[in-house]
Structure formats: C-alpha cells, structure tokens
Design a protein around this motif. Structure first.
Motif: not given
Length: 603
Positions: A396-399, A469-479, A487-489, A555-557
């Motif tokens: 939820a923190a990445t949206m 959709t996140n700018q950092c791709g599969d590193q969304a949690a630390t973007c 930076i969130v999705s 990136p394994l979620l």
C-alpha cells in the motif's frame, strides 16, 4: 432391539422425573442408559426434559442452531478488548520497524504527506520480526493449554495471561516515548515487549476460545417447534458454530476499531499514543473478568491427561510396526487400531493400572487426533493470511494514498468480516440447509483454502501493475526523488480491496470453522490442548514464512504472492481428497457419548 432399547431409555428418563435430587438423577441415568447405543439420550441438567429425535427425524427434520447464552457474550467482550489491544498495537509494527524516523521527529509521526516510522530497519527486517511475533504468539498457547488443563483451569490461566500481557504493553509504550524512540535502545525495548506480550497472548488464546463455547452446555440433538409450528432439530454443533461466528465478530470489531484508531494516532500524533490507547482498552479485560467471575461456566483442571493419551496411543500401536513404511502406515490407520486399547477388552490382571478411563474416552481421543490431523494443513492457509500483516501493508505504501495511512487498508478485512459474518449466520448458511446442501465444516475449510489462493492472485496482479507503472520499475518500494521523498505508482491504493475481502471470506470458511472444529472434536478434558494445536498451526506458518522472507522485497514480490496462491490452491485440493471420508462421519463424530477419566485422587 433398537426399539426396545429406546423404550428402556425413555422409561429411564420418565423415572428420573420423579426424583428431585439431581445426584439421584445422574446415578439413575448412569445405571439405565446404554451410552454405546443411545448416547443422544443424555439426562443431565442441561438436557433434562428435552425431546430427543428418532433416527427418522434425524434424517428428515431441518436442523437449526440454539440461542447463545449471555455468559458467552461477556467472554466475547473480553476477547474484543484483548484483540483491540493486540491488533491496535501490532498494526503499526510494520512502519515502526521498517520506516526511518522522520527528520526532526521525536514521536515517529509522519503527518499528512509524510511516512511514519521509527527504527528504519527495512522491509525484510520488518517481515522477519512481525513473522517471529506471529510465531511466538502461537507457540505459547501450548504452554497455556498445559497450565489450564493440568493445574489452574481455563479461567485462572486467562487471568494470569492478562497480567503478563499488560506488562508487555507497558514495555511497548516505553519503546516509543520521546527520548527513547530516537535511540537504538528503542529496538531492544521493542523486542522485549514482543516476547512478553506474545507470552501473555498465547496463554490467553488457548483458553479463551474453549471457555466461550463451554458456556453453552447442551451436547445432544433435541427436537423443538418453531413459532410457525415447524418441528426442527436443534443441533449443538450448529450452535457452537454460531458461538464462534459471533465470537469472531467481536474479535473483528475490536480489531477494526483498534487498527483504524491506531493508524491515525501513529500518523498524526506518534507511536507512543498508538501503543498507549490499546493498553487503556486492555484494562477492560480484568474488569469484565472480575465482574462475571461468578457467572461463567468453568471446567476445573483435571490433571494432565496428555501423558495418558500418549500412553493410550502407544498401547494401541503395539505389534503394528513394520520395516515396510507402507505396511506400518496401513496398520496405524486401520479401522480397528483403537479397539484393543479400550478398557472393556481387558479385565482383571490383564488391564493396565494406568487405564483409568472408559471406552468413550478412547473414542474421543481418536476423534481429537483426527482433528489434529486436519489442522496439519492449516500452516499453508495461514501463509496466505499472514501476507495481510506485513507485505500487503508495504504494498500500500507504494501506491497513491491521498493522505490515507498505508496501514489503514488492512482494516478492510475486519470490516468485511463484520458485514459478512451475520449474513452467513442469518441468511447464507440457513439457506443452504433449507436447500439440502450440507456445507459441512470440512467443506468450509476447503473453501477457505481456495478463497485464500484467490486473494493472493489478486495481490500478485496488483504488484505486477505497480512495477509496470512506477518510475523505478521493480524497485518501487525504495523509489525516491533527489530530496528523498518517495515516488509511488499512480495506481490508487483502493485496488487492494479485492485481496482483503477475499481474505475475509477465507477466514469465515477456514479460521472460524477451525475454532469450531477444535472445540467439538476434542475430549472435554483436552479442549485447551487441541485448541492450542490448532493455534500452533499458525506458528508453523510463521516459521515457514521466514523461508519466504527473501521474496518479501523488490523485485520478487510478484513471485511471493504467486507462490502463496499456488501453495494454497494445491493444498486445498489435496486437503479435500484426504478428508472427504472423514467429512461423511461428521454427524456421528459430533454426537458421540462423552468419555471419562478418573481423577488422580480416585485413581
């Protein structure tokens, strides 16, 4: 012969009506009733004067649940307060562990646009610690069960558990107060609080669930007439199911209010308030326990019968071992496995001195072990449920949350339960019974596996689109941007709703039914023990969850959620294949005669 036996039993019941002294009633009942043929005709004070169904009525009459006694609601309120404190404090654990303390903050509050945090140990540490806490909370019920069954009784053990948990809550508050939260020592105090609270929770959980169902004392089917004139069978198994449905409803009312209130307390005031308010509510537990102390139906401790049960199994297994594991398994699961261990098979010197129980207790132990076999599958189910406590909160923190605390979405689970539990009890389940559909306990548990798998499929799809959709791709949690702001999705956080609602349905089918199954299948003097075995399945799930911690980060979620879905789905299929024969015996198992074990003094 069956008709003659029924006439004898009815005559015995009529004879009992002429005796005023209950002790005389019990003695006469014991002398006239053949428990092996007519166990449904119990004549204790809970069943005296009731009309019992014939074999034809058992098959033809509709079955309904009885009313829930008020004592059960008092105990359910104690559970509400305890769950408010448990979930209200633990809902903020993920942010407390994972996220760093906001710059210049002395409370950890993130306010409207910031992210609340304290220790800053990262998502894997957060998942690891919260998983350990879940494991510890569900290992300690084994100790609580032993203390209650062997020494103190359920009520007294609950009182001790409340005191221990209260000490843990106080230590938890200390870890979050200004002046402590800014230092590394906060992590140490927090860890100690988890251990102490987990011990209190475990002693509490293994005993509160059996205690609430024990307030309903009837165990035999009986006939009643509805206001419309319909003759129906009142089924104690359905009543116990209803007790646990509303018990679970109280749990989730406490969880919902506690979690929503504490997420906002954490975000706008600080973690110290998010830990203090649950402690205040927790103080209602000893107050309500004291007020109702003379009203509760209590089962006294009977001494440890675990050793007797183990000795019974070893005795039954004599001569059934082979070097061939297939032969051994066939022998240990043979229909006549328990027959030679029944006291009626032994007389005089051939009867072991430790065999201080009757044949019915052997049947109860057999039934209880079958229930424990069912619970062996639950760790796979709880693996999916535990995603709610950590990874879905992190997701939820990445949206886009629009100022909504990222850990408030988990409250959709208890909110859905509060809505759907009464609907299932009042509409859905009765409708199935009217249509002749036998949605038995084991069928419900199977459905719980499949709905849990569906929840994980939903989470995996959401995670895929977060990465997309996140700018950092599969590193969304630390973007984060250059200033360190996350930076969130662009996806809205409410798309998680499907996962939480599906998990809620899986709890109605699997978790509530598991509580019911543990109570109805356990021997009376082993109820806390069998309940603790059911709870221990969650501890095993937490231990297994530690093996998946490496998947709990970018990136394994997607793989994490997908793996959980596959495990739950496959386990659901294998589970049903393994229990379908047991499912056909459900009614007979629920209506077995009660067994007895001689007390140590009598022995």
């Amino acid at each position: 012969m069956a008709g003659l036996q029924q006439d004898v039993d009815i005559a015995a019941t009529a004879e009992l009506a002429r005796h005023d002294d209950y002790k005389e009633k019990s003695e006469l009942a014991d002398s006239h009733i053949n428990h092996s043929d007519s166990s449904e005709l119990g004549v204790d004070d809970a069943h005296y004067g009731l009309e019992f169904p014939t074999e034809e009525e058992r098959v033809t009459l509709r079955r309904v649940a009885d009313k829930i006694p008020w004592n059960a609601y008092l105990i359910a309120f104690v559970e509400l307060a305890e769950r408010f404190s448990f979930y209200g404090s633990s809902v903020v654990f993920t942010n407390f562990i994972q996220q760093p303390l906001p710059k210049g903050s002395h409370t950890g509050a993130g306010f409207l646009l910031g992210q609340s945090g304290a220790l800053g140990l990262g998502q894997r540490a957060s998942t690891g610690l919260t998983t350990f806490y879940q494991f510890w909370c569900y290992v300690t019920p084994l100790l609580g069960a032993y203390i209650a069954d062997a020494h103190l009784g359920r009520f007294n053990t609950i009182c001790i558990a409340v005191l221990i948990a209260l000490v843990g809550h106080i230590i938890l508050i200390i870890s979050a107060i200004p002046g402590v939260i800014e230092h590394k020592s906060a992590a140490g105090a927090f860890a100690v609080a988890l251990i102490v609270m987990g011990l209190g929770t475990g002693l509490f959980k293994s005993n509160i669930s059996p205690l609430v169902a024990e307030q309903y004392k009837r165990t035999k089917l009986f006939v009643s007439t509805t206001k419309s004139g319909e003759r129906v069978i009142v089924d104690p198994a359905l009543t116990v199911s209803r007790v646990y449905m509303y018990f679970y409803l109280f749990i989730n009312i406490g969880a919902l209010v506690g979690q929503i209130g504490m997420t906002y307390s954490e975000k706008y005031v600080g973690f110290w308030l998010a830990y203090t308010l649950p402690t205040v509510i927790f103080l209602l537990c000893p107050i309500v326990l004291y007020i109702g102390r003379t009203r509760y139906v209590r089962s006294p401790p009977t001494g440890s019968v675990l050793a007797t049960a183990v000795r019974l199994w070893r005795y039954a297994a004599r001569g059934r071992w082979s070097w061939n594991p297939v032969t051994t398994m066939r022998n240990l699961t043979a229909p006549d496995f328990w027959e030679n261990a029944k006291p009626s098979r032994h007389t005089g010197e051939s009867k072991p001195k430790w065999m201080n129980f009757d044949d019915q207790w052997v049947d109860e132990v057999k039934r209880g072990l079958k229930a424990c076999g069912v619970f062996c599958w639950f760790p796979i189910y709880w693996l999916t449920y535990n995603q709610l406590n950590n990874n879905l909160t992190s997701q939820a923190a990445t949206m886009v949350t629009n100022g909504l605390p990222n850990d408030v979405l988990s409250n959709l689970d208890p909110f859905a339960l509060i809505i759907f539990i009464p609907l299932c009890d009042l509409i859905f389940y009765p409708a199935l019974r009217r249509w002749g559909v036998n949605f038995s306990a084991l069928k419900k548990i199977t459905a719980g596996f499949f709905t849990g798998a569906a929840a994980m499929i939903w989470a995996a799809v959401v995670q895929h689109y977060i990465y997309k959709t996140n700018q950092c791709g599969d590193q969304a949690a630390t973007c984060a941007d250059a200033d360190g702001n996350p930076i969130v999705s662009p996806l809205n956080v409410w798309i998680q709703t499907g996962s939480y609602v599906l998990i809620a349905f899986s709890e109605i089918f699997a978790s509530i039914t598991g509580l019911e199954y543990a109570f109805t299948k356990a021997p009376t003097n082993m109820r806390s023990l069998v309940m603790s075995v059911f709870l221990f399945a969650s501890a095993i799930a937490s231990a297994l969850g530690e093996a998946f911690v490496s998947l709990s980060a970018d990136p394994l979620l997607v793989w994490n959620y997908g793996t959980m879905a596959v495990l739950a789905g496959v386990a659901g299929v294998i589970f049903w294949i393994s229990v379908r024969k047991l499912d056909s015996q459900e009614d007979r198992l629920n209506n077995m005669a009660a067994g007895h074990v001689a007390t140590e003094k009598a022995y």
